[in-house]
Design an enzyme around this catalytic site. Structure first.
Site, short mmCIF file in Angstrom:
data_model
loop_
_atom_site.label_atom_id
_atom_site.label_comp_id
_atom_site.label_asym_id
_atom_site.label_seq_id
_atom_site.Cartn_x
_atom_site.Cartn_y
_atom_site.Cartn_z
N SER A 139 36.15 38.90 23.85
CA SER A 139 35.69 39.24 25.20
C SER A 139 35.67 40.75 25.31
O SER A 139 36.34 41.45 24.53
CB SER A 139 36.70 38.66 26.21
OG SER A 139 36.47 39.17 27.51
N TYR A 152 45.18 36.56 29.43
CA TYR A 152 43.83 36.55 28.85
C TYR A 152 43.57 37.82 28.04
O TYR A 152 43.09 37.77 26.91
CB TYR A 152 42.82 36.41 30.00
CG TYR A 152 41.39 36.18 29.56
CD1 TYR A 152 40.91 34.88 29.31
CD2 TYR A 152 40.49 37.23 29.42
CE1 TYR A 152 39.60 34.67 28.93
CE2 TYR A 152 39.18 37.02 29.04
CZ TYR A 152 38.73 35.74 28.80
OH TYR A 152 37.43 35.52 28.41
#
Ligand code: NAD
Length: 257
Positions: A139, A152
């Site tokens: 990401s 995350y």
């Protein structure tokens, strides 16, 4: 049809980016194994549709990516695994002092540790086949941080680190490992963040999309699942033989800021 005869295993692929990647790899000729933790008729129907549409072998195999033994079993049940796409992921948004410990554990397990287990199981299979590609879906949050996304961001930075180690351990073999770092893509994972953000900031949906989600994405556009699938097809092609241990951002300029 550059990938004809190759088998791609894509974790977390009954939805969103994983499904888009499975479709693009199948379009390029690869046989595909779809996966998630459910075992519904519609999961198997998705694989059947892809198989028919692109003339490839497509299967759905249930395996819970929060469990190491199921990650490894997914590779074993797939039989072959020339291309491994580690994509399964979840999100939870909260300040560190309020972050539920169980959510932290689940995010680290699904978003990071699953890639360790699947890669560990897949490398011997790739070595035997004499070719392999490991593609980790990290990401922009594997390269930068945002508040309230501790688990995350930690997991995705971990994925980038694992990518580099996997690449170094396979550097002299015809196996590569890279991470794709998407910016925002409008999938169920992102959709789920919109209602809370609307409430938190007292904004309507369009304003949340423009001023919160795409605020850091200079292109002011979402990346698409087809674009991410296309990036995987490129990484699996011979043009990418010497690309290993790196990250490819598909983020509309986010990490250039
Ligand atoms: P999504 O929610 O649409 O898809 C996630 C997939 O993972 C689903 O198929 C889900 O069933 C599967 N999954 C969840 N828990 C699982 C488990 N325990 N075992 C097996 N499968 C499981 O989300 P998405 O946006 O398509 O996300 C896919 C990946 O892309 C994730 O790793 C996410 O972090 C990453 N990503 C997404 C964005 C974005 O903007 N959507 C941006 C950057 C990175």
């Amino acid at each position: 049809m550059t990938l004809r005869g190759k088998t791609a295993v894509i974790t977390g692929s009954n939805s969103g980016i994983g499904l888009g990647i499975a479709r693009e790899l199948a379009k390029a000729g690869a046989n595909v194994v779809l996966n998630s933790f459910t075992d519904r008729d519609e999961d198997h129907a998705l694989a059947e549709e892809i198989g028919k549409e692109f003339g490839v072998t497509a299967r759905y195999i249930k395996a819970d990516m929060s469990k190491g033994d199921e990650c490894r079993a997914l590779i074993e049940k797939s039989g072959s695994c020339d291309i491994l796409v580690n994509n399964a992921g979840i999100q939870h948004v909260a300040g560190i002092d309020e972050f539920p410990a169980a959510k932290w554990d689940a995010i680290i397990a699904i978003n990071l540790s699953s890639s360790f287990h699947t890669t560990a199981a897949a490398l011997p299979v790739m070595r035997k086949a004499g070719w392999g590609r490991v593609i980790n879906i990290a990401s922009a949050h594997g390269l930068t941080a945002s508040p309230y996304k501790s688990a995350y961001v930690a997991a995705k930075h971990g994925v980038v680190g694992l990518t580099k180690v996997t690449a170094l351990e396979t550097a002299e073999e015809p196996i590569t490992c890279n991470a794709i770092c998407p910016g925002y893509v409008l999938t169920p994972l992102v959709e789920a963040q919109i209602p809370d953000t609307m409430e938190k900031y007292g904004m309507d949906r369009d304003t949340v999309i423009r001023e919160v989600l795409l605020e850091r994405q200079p292109s002011k556009q979402f990346a698409t699942v087809e674009e991410l699938g296309g990036t995987c097809v490129f990484l699996a092609s011979s043009a990418a033989n010497q690309i290993t241990g790196t990250t490819i951002s598909v983020d509309g300029g986010w990490t250039a800021l």
